[in-house]
Design a protein around this motif. Structure first.
Motif, PDB file in Angstrom:
ATOM      1  N   TRP A   1       1.091  -1.244   0.088  1.00 39.61           N
ATOM      2  CA  TRP A   1      -0.243   0.003   0.163  1.00 39.61           C
ATOM      3  C   TRP A   1       0.924   1.477  -0.030  1.00 39.61           C
ATOM      4  CZ3 TRP A   1      -0.705   4.258   3.320  1.00 39.61           C
ATOM      5  CH2 TRP A   1      -2.006   4.787   3.112  1.00 39.61           C
TER       6      TRP A   1
ATOM      7  N   ASP B   1       4.784   5.065  -6.238  1.00 36.93           N
ATOM      8  CA  ASP B   1       4.026   4.298  -7.666  1.00 36.93           C
ATOM      9  C   ASP B   1       2.655   4.422  -7.768  1.00 36.93           C
ATOM     10  OD1 ASP B   1       3.967   3.519 -10.374  1.00 36.93           O
ATOM     11  OD2 ASP B   1       5.581   1.976 -10.116  1.00 36.93           O
ATOM     12  N   PRO B   2       2.303   5.108  -8.392  1.00 32.15           N
ATOM     13  CA  PRO B   2       1.181   5.537  -8.345  1.00 32.15           C
ATOM     14  C   PRO B   2       0.056   3.679  -9.308  1.00 32.15           C
ATOM     15  CG  PRO B   2       1.345   7.418  -8.587  1.00 32.15           C
ATOM     16  CD  PRO B   2       2.711   5.569  -8.192  1.00 32.15           C
ATOM     17  N   GLN B   3       1.352   3.420 -10.362  1.00 34.69           N
ATOM     18  CA  GLN B   3       1.250   2.035 -11.586  1.00 34.69           C
ATOM     19  C   GLN B   3       1.473   1.060 -10.510  1.00 34.69           C
ATOM     20  OE1 GLN B   3       3.593   4.072 -15.039  1.00 34.69           O
ATOM     21  NE2 GLN B   3       1.765   4.841 -15.331  1.00 34.69           N
TER      22      GLN B   3
ATOM     23  N   ARG C   1       2.411   1.458  -3.421  1.00 35.74           N
ATOM     24  CA  ARG C   1       1.505   1.908  -4.522  1.00 35.74           C
ATOM     25  C   ARG C   1       1.467   3.670  -4.188  1.00 35.74           C
ATOM     26  NH1 ARG C   1      -1.951  -1.459  -2.766  1.00 35.74           N
ATOM     27  NH2 ARG C   1      -1.064  -3.275  -4.535  1.00 35.74           N
ATOM     28  N   LEU C   2       1.579   4.452  -2.548  1.00 34.55           N
ATOM     29  CA  LEU C   2       1.361   5.991  -3.038  1.00 34.55           C
ATOM     30  C   LEU C   2       2.711   6.707  -3.579  1.00 34.55           C
ATOM     31  CD1 LEU C   2       0.477   6.130   1.055  1.00 34.55           C
ATOM     32  CD2 LEU C   2      -0.252   6.997  -0.646  1.00 34.55           C
TER      33      LEU C   2
END
Length: 85
Positions: free
Chosen positions: A27, A33-35, A30-31
């Motif tokens: 999680w 690297d949004p991809q 993802r913050l």
């Protein structure tokens, strides 16, 4: 696009193999690297590569930091195969 005798180098990072709350860590990734979708293990990528018709010539793991390890694969396009039905 690779030719019939092409070579491919894949390099990425993944999680080290000790107990840790990986779902929470992903999680956080993802913050940054949004991809980002998923962290793959080197063994899983080798499996995917073989299924895609590549031969694993060399595989290396290296330490990135306390949480992550890096990996690199040298792949060679396998000989032409008969498609399975």
């Amino acid at each position: 696009v690779l030719g019939p005798t092409g070579w491919l180098v894949l390099e990425d990072y993944g999680l080290r193999g000790f107990p840790f709350p990986w779902k929470r860590l992903e999680w956080v990734v993802r913050l940054y690297d949004p991809q980002h979708v998923r962290l793959y293990t080197p063994a899983l990528v080798q499996d995917f590569s073989r299924q895609a018709g590549f031969q694993v010539v060399d595989a290396r793991n290296f330490k990135v930091n306390f949480v992550f390890q890096g990996w690199a694969l040298l792949l060679k396009k396998s000989e032409a195969r008969i498609p399975q039905r």
